[in-house]
Structure formats: structure tokens, C-alpha cells
Scaffold this motif. Structure first.
Motif, short mmCIF file in Angstrom:
data_model
loop_
_atom_site.label_atom_id
_atom_site.label_comp_id
_atom_site.label_asym_id
_atom_site.label_seq_id
_atom_site.Cartn_x
_atom_site.Cartn_y
_atom_site.Cartn_z
N VAL A 1 0.52 -0.94 0.41
CA VAL A 1 -0.20 0.14 -0.07
C VAL A 1 0.78 0.94 0.53
O VAL A 1 2.03 1.38 0.70
N CYS A 2 0.49 2.57 -0.93
CA CYS A 2 1.66 3.32 -1.49
C CYS A 2 0.45 4.78 -1.26
O CYS A 2 0.54 5.30 -2.11
N ASP A 3 -0.20 4.92 0.92
CA ASP A 3 -1.29 5.67 0.20
C ASP A 3 -0.80 6.63 1.36
O ASP A 3 -1.49 6.64 1.91
N GLU B 1 -5.49 -0.19 2.65
CA GLU B 1 -5.78 0.11 1.76
C GLU B 1 -7.35 1.04 2.57
O GLU B 1 -7.25 2.34 2.34
N ALA C 1 -7.59 3.65 5.59
CA ALA C 1 -5.96 4.54 5.47
C ALA C 1 -6.80 5.64 5.99
O ALA C 1 -6.52 6.47 6.43
N SER C 2 -8.46 6.19 4.90
CA SER C 2 -8.56 7.50 5.25
C SER C 2 -8.97 7.81 7.19
O SER C 2 -9.20 8.70 8.04
N ARG D 1 -5.22 17.14 2.95
CA ARG D 1 -5.26 15.59 1.85
C ARG D 1 -6.58 15.62 2.18
O ARG D 1 -6.89 15.48 2.65
N ARG E 1 -8.56 12.27 1.35
CA ARG E 1 -8.90 11.41 0.84
C ARG E 1 -9.40 10.53 -0.08
O ARG E 1 -10.91 11.46 0.69
N GLU F 1 -9.87 4.51 -3.43
CA GLU F 1 -8.49 4.35 -4.51
C GLU F 1 -7.71 2.86 -4.26
O GLU F 1 -7.68 2.66 -2.63
N THR G 1 -4.69 0.43 -3.90
CA THR G 1 -3.52 0.23 -3.88
C THR G 1 -3.02 -0.29 -3.98
O THR G 1 -1.35 -0.50 -2.91
N ASP H 1 -1.82 7.34 -10.07
CA ASP H 1 -2.33 5.78 -9.15
C ASP H 1 -0.28 5.65 -9.09
O ASP H 1 -0.30 4.83 -9.67
N THR I 1 0.50 2.30 -7.77
CA THR I 1 1.01 0.82 -7.62
C THR I 1 0.69 1.23 -8.60
O THR I 1 1.09 -0.50 -9.30
#
Ligand code: CA
Length: 307
Positions: free
Chosen positions: A24-26, A54, A57-58, A244, A246, A250, A252, A263, A265
Motif C-alpha cells: 500500500v502506498c497511500d 487501504e 487508510a482515511s 489531504r 483522501r 483508491e 493501491t 496511482d 501502484t
């Protein structure tokens, strides 16, 4: 301080047929999951973990939240393995990193042997403790670091996500500063490339996270590529914390969102697919060609009948 550039890259390596890693890259949330269980099971476990992380994340803002996400992922994988005999016993590592740009703190939650490192002023510090058989033998003095590096059971982990109803999650919060880079990786990197070489390659990449990720994956393959290798690298830079926006859906987690050109990813997965000339995406051109030929044939038949 704020998060600057970030990159994630995953590669099957040279010996495995499937890639059981996910990431995950968020920003400000990052994670690595390295699945196990054979056949499709390891891949499913790591994908489920990445998707759960993911999705949350938010809503993640402190250590308790990060641990909660890891525990929720554990429950999700465990439940699935109970109801599907084909994936019984599947599990995954999870190393999750959350950056708080205002307090300049990095919170880590982790299970298994995927690692987090902080790169600062040319030096590399491992921030996580491996939950692996050899790491425990090293800690108890029964094995040296050098013996551990070549031990036949060095990939055996002592803690995993999804194999039990409950999981013990290690947490750690460290300070970070502008100028630092943070690296998350699966053991496909750390078992193939020594820490001093990882540090050297990051330094040689001119602190560019994408270039560093490329160089690290390349090095793992150069050293044999025995395992899937996955790297997430991000930099911390001077500046005001980002506001952000968010968006929750999304993708990822290694399954790119085709609607999102930004994106990270997606770029990485496409890189991976391009490099190996294979992957789920490469079937589509052939399928489209077949459909086009069928359409032409159908038209030819229709034309011969109506003429
Ligand atoms: Ca692995």
C-alpha cells in the motif's frame, strides 16, 4: 515537515512463479504484506491484508488505529481461511507505517519479517524486529547474524496475520525529520541484499524514492532473486503538512485503479508487467484481436447473405 515523493514496486523475482507480496502506498499510510500458504493462498492473504489496510487508510490517525487495522485484517483473513478449505492456513506478514507530518512521528505496526528502515545521513537503521525463527535464535545468542543469513530455515516466521483468531502486533513510534527516507520491504529484499548495500544504493539514487526502489529490486534479483521482492520508499521533506483529500476507494494494493492516472501502484505494477512481458493485463490485446476477427467474420457472413 511533510511527505515528499513516494514509490512502491513489486517483482516476482527469479525463482518464484507467483508474486505473493502486496503493498500500500497511500500517503500518509504505507504497508507491505508478504503472503504464505502456497498455491493461491499466500497471494490471497497478502491481497486481503493490503485491501483492508487501504480501505481503512482515511480513518487512521494514531497508533491505536494502526493496530486496529492490522487486527481487522487478521480477522478478515482468518475468517476467510475457516470458510474456504482451499486457502486454509494461509497467512501474511504486515508492516504498516503511518506518518504524522505535524508531530513528525512515524508509527509502525508489524507482524512477521517484513521490515521498516529509516535512512538518515547515509546510514540505515532497521526499525522493526523480525518475527522469524532465525531472528529469535540470534536474539537468544544461539546463532550469529552471519549464520542466520544463510540458514536453511531463514524464511520461517514465528508470527503471521490470519493464522489465528487473535494476533499480537508490535508497535513502535519513532521521530522522523526532513531529509529522512523510509523504506518498507519484504524479506525478498532483506534476505538478498545486506543493509550496508541497501544504504549505499539509496545514497546512489540521489534520494529519489522511485530510483531507489528500482535499484533495490534490481539488486535483489542480481543477488539471485530467490523470493518475491517488494519495496516501498518515501521521503520526508521541508514544508507545511499536506491537506489531504483522501478518497476511500483508491486501489493501491497491487490491483491498480485504471481510472486514476496518479496511482503510484499502477505505475509500478505496469512497470513490473512490462519488464516481464507477462501478467494479467497482457491477455487483453489478444482477446480484443479475437473479438475483432469474429466481428469481421460475422460481417462477411451477413454481407454474403444480404447481397
Ligand atoms: Ca517472502
Amino acid at each position: 515537515m511533510r511527505i515528499g515523493r513516494a514509490a512502491g514496486l513489486t517483482d516476482t523475482g527469479r525463482r518464484r512463479r507467483q508474486n505473493e507480496d502486496a503493498f500500500v502506498c497511500d500517503p500518509p499510510l504505507f504497508a507491505i504484506a508478504d503472503g504464505m500458504g502456497g498455491a493461491q493462498a499466500g497471494e490471497l492473504a497478502s491481497r486481503l491484508a493490503a485491501a483492508a489496510i487501504e480501505e481503512a487508510a482515511s480513518a487512521v490517525s494514531d497508533e491505536e488505529d494502526v493496530v486496529g487495522v492490522v487486527r481487522a485484517a487478521n480477522a478478515l483473513i482468518f475468517e476467510r481461511s475457516l470458510h474456504d478449505p482451499a486457502v486454509a492456513g494461509m497467512g501474511t506478514t504486515a508492516t504498516v507505517a503511518l506518518v504524522d507530518e505535524r508531530t513528525e512521528l512515524l508509527t509502525l505496526a508489524h507482524v512477521g519479517d517484513s521490515r521498516a528502515y529509516r535512512y538518515r545521513a547515509g546510514g540505515l537503521e532497521q526499525l522493526t524486529t523480525d518475527h522469524s525463527l532465525v531472528a529469535e535464535l540470534v536474539r537468544s545468542g544461539r546463532l550469529t547474524e552471519a549464520e542466520a543469513a544463510v540458514h536453511p530455515h531463514r524464511s520461517v516466521i514465528t508470527r503471521a496475520l490470519g493464522t489465528e483468531a487473535e494476533v499480537e502486533v508490535d508497535t513502535r513510534t519513532v521521530e522522523v525529520a526532513s531529509g529522512d527516507l523510509v523504506v518498507l520491504c519484504s524479506d525478498g529484499l532483506s534476505a538478498m541484499v545486506r543493509d550496508d548495500e541497501i544504504a549505499r544504493l539509496i545514497g546512489a539514487s540521489d534520494r529519489d524514492p522511485h530510483a531507489a526502489a528500482e535499484a533495490l529490486v534490481h539488486a535483489a534479483n542480481e543477488h539471485g532473486g530467490d523470493d518475491n521482492v517488494t519495496v516501498v520508499v518515501f521521503e520526508l521533506i521541508e514544508g507545511e503538512p499536506a491537506e489531504r483529500d483522501r478518497h476511500a476507494a483508491e486501489a493501491t494494493d497491487g490491483h491498480p485503479d485504471p481510472a486514476d492516472p496518479d496511482d503510484v501502484t499502477r505505475e509500478s505494477v505496469l512497470d513490473d508487467v512490462n519488464r516481464h512481458g507477462a501478467g494479467k493485463g497482457s491477455r487483453w490485446p489478444a482477446l480484443l484481436l479475437v473479438l475483432a476477427l469474429l466481428a469481421i467474420a460475422a460481417f462477411a457472413v451477413w454481407w454474403s447473405l444480404v447481397r
